[in-house]
Design a protein around this motif. Structure first.
Motif, PDB file in Angstrom:
ATOM      1  N   GLU A   1       0.835  -1.199   0.000  1.00 60.04           N
ATOM      2  CA  GLU A   1       0.000   0.000   0.000  1.00 60.04           C
ATOM      3  C   GLU A   1       0.870   1.250   0.000  1.00 60.04           C
ATOM      4  O   GLU A   1       0.561   2.234  -0.690  1.00 60.04           O
ATOM      5  N   LEU A   2       1.971   1.218   0.746  1.00 58.28           N
ATOM      6  CA  LEU A   2       2.900   2.355   0.743  1.00 58.28           C
ATOM      7  C   LEU A   2       3.469   2.557  -0.655  1.00 58.28           C
ATOM      8  O   LEU A   2       3.608   3.696  -1.125  1.00 58.28           O
ATOM      9  N   ARG A   3       3.773   1.466  -1.343  1.00 60.79           N
ATOM     10  CA  ARG A   3       4.291   1.573  -2.710  1.00 60.79           C
ATOM     11  C   ARG A   3       3.244   2.164  -3.651  1.00 60.79           C
ATOM     12  O   ARG A   3       3.566   2.987  -4.509  1.00 60.79           O
ATOM     13  N   ARG A   4       1.978   1.764  -3.493  1.00 58.86           N
ATOM     14  CA  ARG A   4       0.922   2.295  -4.343  1.00 58.86           C
ATOM     15  C   ARG A   4       0.735   3.796  -4.137  1.00 58.86           C
ATOM     16  O   ARG A   4       0.386   4.528  -5.053  1.00 58.86           O
ATOM     17  N   GLN A   5       0.960   4.266  -2.894  1.00 61.83           N
ATOM     18  CA  GLN A   5       0.774   5.676  -2.588  1.00 61.83           C
ATOM     19  C   GLN A   5       1.926   6.540  -3.074  1.00 61.83           C
ATOM     20  O   GLN A   5       1.807   7.767  -3.119  1.00 61.83           O
ATOM     21  N   ASN A   6       3.047   5.908  -3.423  1.00 61.96           N
ATOM     22  CA  ASN A   6       4.212   6.667  -3.871  1.00 61.96           C
ATOM     23  C   ASN A   6       3.986   7.162  -5.297  1.00 61.96           C
ATOM     24  O   ASN A   6       3.739   6.370  -6.208  1.00 61.96           O
ATOM     25  N   LEU A   7       4.066   8.458  -5.514  1.00 62.32           N
ATOM     26  CA  LEU A   7       3.742   9.039  -6.817  1.00 62.32           C
ATOM     27  C   LEU A   7       4.737   8.646  -7.900  1.00 62.32           C
ATOM     28  O   LEU A   7       4.395   8.617  -9.088  1.00 62.32           O
ATOM     29  N   THR A   8       5.997   8.320  -7.520  1.00 57.83           N
ATOM     30  CA  THR A   8       7.006   7.987  -8.526  1.00 57.83           C
ATOM     31  C   THR A   8       6.920   6.537  -8.968  1.00 57.83           C
ATOM     32  O   THR A   8       7.541   6.164  -9.970  1.00 57.83           O
ATOM     33  N   LYS A   9       6.147   5.705  -8.239  1.00 54.05           N
ATOM     34  CA  LYS A   9       5.963   4.291  -8.580  1.00 54.05           C
ATOM     35  C   LYS A   9       7.304   3.610  -8.884  1.00 54.05           C
ATOM     36  O   LYS A   9       7.568   3.154  -9.997  1.00 54.05           O
ATOM     37  N   PRO A  10       8.211   3.532  -7.895  1.00 47.25           N
ATOM     38  CA  PRO A  10       9.534   2.937  -8.147  1.00 47.25           C
ATOM     39  C   PRO A  10       9.415   1.471  -8.572  1.00 47.25           C
ATOM     40  O   PRO A  10       8.598   0.725  -8.056  1.00 47.25           O
ATOM     41  N   THR A  11      10.229   1.070  -9.536  1.00 45.96           N
ATOM     42  CA  THR A  11      10.232  -0.308 -10.013  1.00 45.96           C
ATOM     43  C   THR A  11      10.936  -1.210  -9.007  1.00 45.96           C
ATOM     44  O   THR A  11      11.641  -0.741  -8.089  1.00 45.96           O
ATOM     45  N   LEU A  12      10.786  -2.508  -9.195  1.00 38.46           N
ATOM     46  CA  LEU A  12      11.479  -3.458  -8.329  1.00 38.46           C
ATOM     47  C   LEU A  12      12.984  -3.336  -8.490  1.00 38.46           C
ATOM     48  O   LEU A  12      13.741  -3.502  -7.523  1.00 38.46           O
ATOM     49  N   ASP A  13      13.446  -3.074  -9.720  1.00 36.07           N
ATOM     50  CA  ASP A  13      14.881  -2.872  -9.930  1.00 36.07           C
ATOM     51  C   ASP A  13      15.388  -1.697  -9.108  1.00 36.07           C
ATOM     52  O   ASP A  13      16.436  -1.781  -8.447  1.00 36.07           O
TER      53      ASP A  13
END
Length: 294
Positions: free
Chosen positions: A23-35
């Motif tokens: 959920e924290l990842r979804r809220q991040n506007l930059t949407k960082p990749t797994l890499d």
């Protein structure tokens, strides 16, 4: 071969904690990749995938690095991380660290009537048929591949065209540019006598490490193999199909079968994971070799 139902996803405090991280990842506007997350955490992309899927509980260091990479404050996560870890440890002491092992399949004489194979089993008559089928399933994998290689000879001394294509397909799948949360884990059984690793297999292991070192979704571990015989090798694709390979005698001799059944798959996945957590990484194994064996 068609894909059947998969085993149930992780549950309990570990899964809940992973859901909060997602959920924290979804809220991040930059949407960082797994890499990108893997680089921030100093670990393989497959580690990030396992943490976010709830299959691995993060260490404190990895948790802090992941939360920071996602724009959060690790201090805000300390209590929930400690609480989840405490629940996991208490469940482990109570003998309930995860889903109960599936009960053995009940015996049904009808499934073997007339010599017919069990549903979900496919038999391969030779090396080529086995590796072609395994490579096909590797290319269509969704999220996770677990493989082993424990033979007295390195793959480049036993390779047929089909086996070369299979080994290449595993690395290609791991290296593919994809937003999927995918991971490859390989256990390499390295033959040794009186503490000295086989020189041919060790040479291949070094080449393999160099070839795969830059693939973030790929990890390898080493099992020191002291038996003067090949081991049972397997390829576990997602949570749906298990390929079991049997070899011995000549270098090119190999055949086996595959089973598409989530309960059967669960037994072999549990065995693989038990080995995995107890083994050193390939990089660590090579670093720890005595000077005369480097």
């Amino acid at each position: 071969m068609t894909n059947t139902s998969s085993s149930p996803p992780p549950h309990g405090p570990q899964a809940r904690f992973a859901a909060e991280l997602r959920e924290l990842r979804r809220q991040n506007l930059t949407k960082p990749t797994l890499d990108a997350l893997g680089r921030s955490m100093g670990c393989a992309r497959s580690n990030v995938s396992l943490i976010l899927s709830g299959r691995r509980f993060p260490s404190w260091e990895h948790m802090c690095a992941l939360v920071e990479a996602l724009g959060g404050n690790p201090a805000d996560w300390r209590d929930r991380w400690l609480g989840a870890r405490r629940e996991i440890e208490e469940a482990g002491r109570a003998g309930d660290a995860g889903p109960a092992a599936p009960p053995p399949l009940p015996f049904d004489p009808s499934v073997l009537a007339g010599g017919e194979a069990l549903p979900g089993i496919h038999w391969y008559k030779d090396n080529r048929e086995f590796y072609e089928a395994a490579a096909e399933r590797v290319r269509s994998a969704r999220s996770e591949i677990r493989v082993t290689y424990t033979r007295r000879y390195p793959p480049d001394q036993t390779s047929t065209n089909a086996s070369r294509e299979y080994f290449r397909s595993v690395l290609d799948w791991a290296a593919a540019d994809s937003e999927d949360e995918r991971a490859v884990r390989r256990i390499i059984g390295l033959p040794e006598r009186e503490g000295v690793p086989d020189k041919d297999v060790l040479a291949w292991v070094r080449r393999h490490h160099e070839e795969a070192e830059g693939i973030l979704n790929y990890e390898a571990a080493v099992l020191r193999w002291t038996a003067a015989a090949d081991g049972l090798n397997m390829a576990l694709i997602d949570d749906s199909v298990a390929f079991l390979a049997f070899s011995g005698g000549s270098r090119q001799r190999l055949n086996g079968f595959s089973v598409e059944h989530p309960r059967f798959m669960g037994y072999f996945a549990a065995h693989f994971d038990q080995l995995w957590v107890a083994l050193p990484s390939l990089a660590h194994y090579l670093e720890e070799l005595p000077d005369g064996q480097r």
